[in-house]
Design a protein around this motif. Structure first.
Motif, PDB file in Angstrom:
ATOM      1  N   ALA A  28      63.062  -6.716  31.284  1.00 52.03           N
ATOM      2  CA  ALA A  28      61.828  -6.866  32.135  1.00 52.03           C
ATOM      3  C   ALA A  28      61.019  -7.099  31.781  1.00 52.03           C
ATOM      4  CB  ALA A  28      62.413  -6.459  33.337  1.00 52.03           C
ATOM      5  N   ASN A  29      60.103  -5.437  30.715  1.00 52.88           N
ATOM      6  CA  ASN A  29      59.198  -4.806  31.471  1.00 52.88           C
ATOM      7  C   ASN A  29      58.413  -5.622  29.914  1.00 52.88           C
ATOM      8  OD1 ASN A  29      56.863  -3.599  31.762  1.00 52.88           O
ATOM      9  ND2 ASN A  29      57.892  -1.601  29.675  1.00 52.88           N
ATOM     10  N   MET A  30      59.721  -6.019  29.124  1.00 51.70           N
ATOM     11  CA  MET A  30      59.404  -6.786  27.799  1.00 51.70           C
ATOM     12  C   MET A  30      58.871  -7.994  27.702  1.00 51.70           C
ATOM     13  SD  MET A  30      62.565  -5.220  24.711  1.00 51.70           S
ATOM     14  CE  MET A  30      62.444  -6.529  24.047  1.00 51.70           C
ATOM     15  N   LEU A  31      59.743  -8.297  28.876  1.00 52.17           N
ATOM     16  CA  LEU A  31      59.415  -9.714  29.465  1.00 52.17           C
ATOM     17  C   LEU A  31      57.892 -10.352  30.211  1.00 52.17           C
ATOM     18  CD1 LEU A  31      63.256 -11.302  29.559  1.00 52.17           C
ATOM     19  CD2 LEU A  31      61.060 -11.431  27.518  1.00 52.17           C
ATOM     20  N   ASN A  32      57.425  -9.020  30.568  1.00 52.59           N
ATOM     21  CA  ASN A  32      56.338  -9.238  31.703  1.00 52.59           C
ATOM     22  C   ASN A  32      56.744  -9.522  32.428  1.00 52.59           C
ATOM     23  OD1 ASN A  32      54.747  -7.346  29.116  1.00 52.59           O
ATOM     24  ND2 ASN A  32      54.463  -9.748  28.689  1.00 52.59           N
ATOM     25  N   PHE A  33      57.942  -9.380  33.030  1.00 50.93           N
ATOM     26  CA  PHE A  33      57.981  -9.504  34.465  1.00 50.93           C
ATOM     27  C   PHE A  33      58.012  -8.305  35.187  1.00 50.93           C
ATOM     28  CE2 PHE A  33      62.163 -11.434  33.098  1.00 50.93           C
ATOM     29  CZ  PHE A  33      61.580 -13.051  32.323  1.00 50.93           C
ATOM     30  N   SER A  34      57.023  -9.161  36.776  1.00 51.80           N
ATOM     31  CA  SER A  34      56.594  -8.145  37.960  1.00 51.80           C
ATOM     32  C   SER A  34      57.430  -7.763  37.787  1.00 51.80           C
ATOM     33  CB  SER A  34      55.724  -8.992  39.184  1.00 51.80           C
ATOM     34  OG  SER A  34      57.215 -10.075  39.715  1.00 51.80           O
ATOM     35  N   HIS A  35      56.911  -6.303  38.985  1.00 47.48           N
ATOM     36  CA  HIS A  35      57.756  -5.187  39.084  1.00 47.48           C
ATOM     37  C   HIS A  35      58.766  -4.811  37.853  1.00 47.48           C
ATOM     38  CE1 HIS A  35      55.138  -5.742  42.501  1.00 47.48           C
ATOM     39  NE2 HIS A  35      55.905  -6.956  42.860  1.00 47.48           N
ATOM     40  N   LYS A  36      58.822  -4.809  36.854  1.00 48.21           N
ATOM     41  CA  LYS A  36      60.013  -4.014  36.188  1.00 48.21           C
ATOM     42  C   LYS A  36      61.173  -5.087  36.672  1.00 48.21           C
ATOM     43  CE  LYS A  36      58.007  -0.564  33.553  1.00 48.21           C
ATOM     44  NZ  LYS A  36      57.673   0.749  33.677  1.00 48.21           N
ATOM     45  N   ASN A  37      61.334  -5.865  37.332  1.00 49.41           N
ATOM     46  CA  ASN A  37      62.611  -6.750  37.817  1.00 49.41           C
ATOM     47  C   ASN A  37      63.261  -7.871  36.866  1.00 49.41           C
ATOM     48  OD1 ASN A  37      64.778  -7.820  39.401  1.00 49.41           O
ATOM     49  ND2 ASN A  37      63.859  -7.110  41.713  1.00 49.41           N
ATOM     50  N   LEU A  38      64.047  -8.354  36.591  1.00 53.25           N
ATOM     51  CA  LEU A  38      64.331  -8.951  35.894  1.00 53.25           C
ATOM     52  C   LEU A  38      65.173 -10.230  36.278  1.00 53.25           C
ATOM     53  CD1 LEU A  38      65.311  -9.324  32.766  1.00 53.25           C
ATOM     54  CD2 LEU A  38      67.766  -9.031  33.294  1.00 53.25           C
ATOM     55  N   ILE A  94      60.535 -15.895  19.373  1.00 50.57           N
ATOM     56  CA  ILE A  94      60.806 -14.334  19.786  1.00 50.57           C
ATOM     57  C   ILE A  94      59.847 -14.450  21.398  1.00 50.57           C
ATOM     58  CG2 ILE A  94      60.488 -12.019  19.048  1.00 50.57           C
ATOM     59  CD1 ILE A  94      61.304 -12.877  16.268  1.00 50.57           C
ATOM     60  N   ALA A  95      60.778 -13.410  21.934  1.00 48.64           N
ATOM     61  CA  ALA A  95      60.158 -14.010  22.927  1.00 48.64           C
ATOM     62  C   ALA A  95      58.958 -12.440  23.675  1.00 48.64           C
ATOM     63  CB  ALA A  95      60.683 -14.256  24.480  1.00 48.64           C
ATOM     64  N   ALA A  96      60.452 -11.445  22.629  1.00 45.64           N
ATOM     65  CA  ALA A  96      59.276 -10.076  22.314  1.00 45.64           C
ATOM     66  C   ALA A  96      60.615  -9.572  21.729  1.00 45.64           C
ATOM     67  CB  ALA A  96      59.671  -9.372  24.146  1.00 45.64           C
ATOM     68  N   ARG A 119      61.835  -5.120  20.669  1.00 49.53           N
ATOM     69  CA  ARG A 119      60.903  -4.079  20.354  1.00 49.53           C
ATOM     70  C   ARG A 119      62.145  -3.414  20.065  1.00 49.53           C
ATOM     71  NH1 ARG A 119      58.666  -2.167  26.509  1.00 49.53           N
ATOM     72  NH2 ARG A 119      57.392  -3.481  25.958  1.00 49.53           N
ATOM     73  N   ASN A 120      62.291  -1.546  19.612  1.00 50.44           N
ATOM     74  CA  ASN A 120      62.950  -0.895  19.059  1.00 50.44           C
ATOM     75  C   ASN A 120      63.531  -1.371  18.516  1.00 50.44           C
ATOM     76  OD1 ASN A 120      61.062   0.953  20.275  1.00 50.44           O
ATOM     77  ND2 ASN A 120      61.919   1.422  22.369  1.00 50.44           N
ATOM     78  N   GLN A 121      65.135  -1.468  19.131  1.00 47.24           N
ATOM     79  CA  GLN A 121      66.411  -1.920  18.795  1.00 47.24           C
ATOM     80  C   GLN A 121      67.160  -3.366  20.351  1.00 47.24           C
ATOM     81  OE1 GLN A 121      69.569   1.168  19.620  1.00 47.24           O
ATOM     82  NE2 GLN A 121      68.180   2.702  19.174  1.00 47.24           N
ATOM     83  N   THR A 122      65.760  -3.897  19.999  1.00 49.87           N
ATOM     84  CA  THR A 122      66.178  -5.013  21.076  1.00 49.87           C
ATOM     85  C   THR A 122      65.269  -6.450  20.415  1.00 49.87           C
ATOM     86  OG1 THR A 122      66.933  -3.877  23.273  1.00 49.87           O
ATOM     87  CG2 THR A 122      66.053  -6.338  23.104  1.00 49.87           C
ATOM     88  N   VAL A 123      65.784  -7.673  20.840  1.00 49.14           N
ATOM     89  CA  VAL A 123      64.566  -9.233  20.161  1.00 49.14           C
ATOM     90  C   VAL A 123      64.960  -9.748  21.724  1.00 49.14           C
ATOM     91  CG1 VAL A 123      66.667  -9.583  18.875  1.00 49.14           C
ATOM     92  CG2 VAL A 123      64.353 -10.846  19.361  1.00 49.14           C
ATOM     93  N   ILE A 124      64.029 -10.546  21.828  1.00 48.04           N
ATOM     94  CA  ILE A 124      64.352 -11.551  23.233  1.00 48.04           C
ATOM     95  C   ILE A 124      64.219 -13.044  21.980  1.00 48.04           C
ATOM     96  CG2 ILE A 124      64.930 -11.749  25.339  1.00 48.04           C
ATOM     97  CD1 ILE A 124      63.818  -9.199  26.458  1.00 48.04           C
ATOM     98  N   TRP A 125      65.030 -14.126  22.010  1.00 45.49           N
ATOM     99  CA  TRP A 125      64.639 -14.909  22.182  1.00 45.49           C
ATOM    100  C   TRP A 125      64.678 -16.093  23.273  1.00 45.49           C
ATOM    101  CZ3 TRP A 125      68.686 -13.157  18.891  1.00 45.49           C
ATOM    102  CH2 TRP A 125      67.466 -13.005  16.981  1.00 45.49           C
ATOM    103  N   GLN A 126      63.780 -16.810  23.270  1.00 45.15           N
ATOM    104  CA  GLN A 126      63.659 -18.212  24.853  1.00 45.15           C
ATOM    105  C   GLN A 126      63.959 -19.009  24.013  1.00 45.15           C
ATOM    106  OE1 GLN A 126      59.901 -18.039  26.715  1.00 45.15           O
ATOM    107  NE2 GLN A 126      60.935 -19.000  28.216  1.00 45.15           N
ATOM    108  N   LYS A 127      64.816 -19.672  24.539  1.00 44.82           N
ATOM    109  CA  LYS A 127      64.991 -21.572  24.180  1.00 44.82           C
ATOM    110  C   LYS A 127      62.771 -22.130  24.316  1.00 44.82           C
ATOM    111  CE  LYS A 127      68.023 -24.212  25.060  1.00 44.82           C
ATOM    112  NZ  LYS A 127      69.451 -24.801  25.012  1.00 44.82           N
TER     113      LYS A 127
END
Length: 617
Positions: free
Chosen positions: A201-211, A346-348, A350-358
């Motif tokens: 959630a933090n990688m995606l800049n979601f508020s309150h680190k809530n996914l 690539i949306a984000a 960091r370290n060992q994780t990548v997050i892609w977005q459609k």
């Protein structure tokens, strides 16, 4: 010397003949008297270990007459109904008929192991089906209640500790006395799924680190889920995950998930589409799920693409995302090129994780040059047809509505549960029809709970199944209760499962003429609305369906049957054989579609075989 030699030969001949005769007698006695019981490993065998004197919790049947005359689905005929069903051999206490390797070996099915065909559904033909009750394992106990069950289960209920030893360094599970404890770890998140979820959630800049991103992320697909701790810790954020894994070398992982009270399903990314409609999930997740995403022109990644909503995310935690050795770098380059051609970004990372977005719209797809792989799917391809349908290595474009809305057009959770979703129009349903259905089932569920109230407590139920979910309004009516519902939509009816997912619920497609893809003793409550009438029209066996319902129902579980009176009469004839007891009967509310329906509620008794008792002492 010669005479003595001849005499010795005669003696040896006579001795040999005696041995052969004794051996033949032994074979006759063995196979003639116990062929059924000894054939417990073979499909279609009729186990003779009868309930009655050999189990605890039922009535002895001492008259020796195991069958009585009856009717088939309320029609006159010469069929017989068993007074008792035999009990399957103890080694089948975890039998999943359509996901059983013994069946594959016995039928000599030619399957391609490299594409996971052996983990896909292969159901036994009618002549190879069991007609026996699945016994609980020795020492079985009523499952621990939710929410405590998230963190611990009875070891006797799933007596498999190999994962605790194999994954001891990853905090999957730990054996502690009579219980198995789940610290919340996983292959990639040894220190807890909750911290890992917050980091995404933090990688995606979601508020309150809530996914859940203020209700915008509600349905998640967790591929290769292990014991489903990722899905377990999403629930506190009002996110529901379909935790998916095959019956592979970690063969009891889904069984542990369901025993914990976490939504889960046995399935594999192999050759067939997963049994979910297109655009069902806001996020897909793979944490070291050991899937070769590059195989067959990226067909497995394209299946995820089919299932993700516009703007949906794929969170991928794997060595390819960070390792610097030559092989991992090659995989990363090729995977990056593939998702680029699929219009993912690539949306984000960091370290060992990548997050892609459609993408949100078709604009990027329209710019794909002819001959590029993967291509767009054919215009006549139905992305929501899934039952037994092969995957396609192509990109599923969005509907005109999605294109105009620049997204799914869904309300955030929880408003989406009761908001008419755009895909209602695919079935010609109006908003008024949707709202009426929601209200109708709210009243029906209230009446169900009134009938159940003398028998149940607030925490009696956790895992529920609606066997014919239609628009998902049965599940919607249960939102205030601490339960989750597997919504099942028949494979040959209106494909309303996409409406169910658009409401923020989960479910699957199924054919009730076959066994469901789950372990025995999975669900606390089954809701069967006109399911028996439906399979009668198909010409399938009502007895087989009852045995399947008993297989997936937990001991002390309940079944709510809403059907026509002849169907109820048919079911009542089997109560004794199944060791079910009637709880309540009531006339259903009448409407133009379901006139004459009757509500019948039954309770499954807890019984143990004498062998269970001896083994648990």
């Amino acid at each position: 010397m010669r005479g003595r030699s001849d005499g010795g030969q005669k003696k040896r001949l006579i001795a040999s003949l005696c041995v052969v005769a004794i051996f033949l007698c032994f074979l006759y006695l063995y196979y003639g008297s116990s062929s059924h019981g000894a054939a417990a490993l073979e499909y279609g065998s009729r186990s003779l270990r009868k309930l009655g004197s050999s189990y605890l919790g039922g009535d002895d049947d001492t008259d020796g007459n195991q069958y009585e005359s009856s009717m088939n689905f309320g029609q006159d005929g010469g069929d017989v109904v068993p007074k008792t069903f035999p009990v399957c051999d103890d080694r089948h206490s975890e039998l999943i008929p359509c996901l059983d390797r013994h069946l594959i070996y016995q039928m000599r099915l030619k399957l391609d192991l490299s594409v996971m065909e052996h983990y896909e559904r292969h159901c036994p033909p009618p002549e190879r089906r069991y007609n026996c009750l699945i016994p609980p394992p020795p020492g079985y106990k009523i499952p621990i209640k939710w929410p405590q069950s998230r963190d611990e289960v009875w070891k006797a209920n799933i007596p498999h500790t190999h994962l605790a030893h194999e994954k001891s360094d990853q905090n999957w599970m730990v054996v502690k006395g009579e219980k198995i404890v789940f610290p919340g770890g996983g292959t990639h998140f040894h220190y807890g799924a909750d911290k890992y979820i917050a980091s995404i959630a933090n990688m995606l800049n979601f508020s309150h680190k809530n996914l859940n991103n203020e209700g915008r992320i509600r349905t998640v697909l967790d591929v290769g889920c292990g014991v489903a701790s990722f899905g377990a810790y999403l629930l506190s954020s009002d996110i529901i995950a379909m935790s998916l894994a095959p019956n592979d070398v970690h063969q009891n992982q889904i069984q542990f998930a369901l025993e914990r009270g976490i939504p889960a399903y046995l399935g594999v990314l192999g050759t067939k589409r997963l049994p979910y409609p297109s655009r069902s999930f806001e996020l897909a997740h793979c944490s070291r799920c050991r899937i070769d995403w590059l195989q067959r022109d990226g067909i497995l990644l394209l299946e995820l693409d089919r299932l993700l909503r516009p703007g949906g995310y794929f969170a991928y935690s794997s060595p390819e995302a960070y390792a610097q050795d030559e092989e991992d770098l090659r995989i990363w380059r090729e995977m990056s090129a593939l998702v680029g051609r699929m219009c993912w970004r690539i949306a984000a990372k960091r370290n060992q994780t990548v997050i892609w977005q459609k993408p949100l719209t078709n604009d990027c797809y329209m710019e794909i040059e002819h001959g590029t792989k993967p291509p767009l799917c054919r215009s006549d391809d139905d992305p929501d047809a899934v039952w037994g349908v092969n995957m396609e290595a192509c990109i599923t474009p969005y509907s005109d509505h999605n294109q105009k809305a620049k997204g799914s057009g869904l309300a955030p959770w929880p408003a989406r549960l009761t908001s008419p979703p755009p895909r209602l129009a695919d079935f010609g349903y109006s908003s008024e029809m949707f709202e009426k259905d929601t209200e109708t089932w709210r009243h029906r569920v209230e009446s169900y709970w009134d009938l159940l109230s003398p028998k149940v407590e607030a925490d009696t139920f956790r895992n529920l199944m609606d066997m014919k979910a239609n628009l998902g309004s049965f599940a919607a009516a249960l939102r205030s209760k601490n339960v989750w519902v597997m919504n099942v939509v028949p494979e040959d009816g209106p494909n309303t499962l996409k409406v169910i997912y658009d409401r923020g619920l989960i479910g699957t497609t199924h054919n009730w003429c076959e066994a469901f893809s789950t372990y025995p003793r999975t669900y606390d409550l089954l809701h069967a609305w006109n399911v028996f009438s439906d399979i009668e029209r198909k010409g399938c066996s009502g007895e087989d369906l009852l045995l399947e319902m008993d297989r997936i129902l937990r001991p002390s579980g309940f079944v709510i049957i809403r059907d026509k009176q002849p169907m109820i009469d048919f079911i009542k004839k089997y109560l004794s054989a199944l060791h079910w007891e009637a709880v309540a009967t009531a006339d259903a509310d009448t409407d133009s579609d379901n006139e004459g329906d009757v509500v019948f509620i039954v309770h499954k008794k807890l019984w143990l075989t004498s062998e269970n008792l001896r083994n648990s002492e």
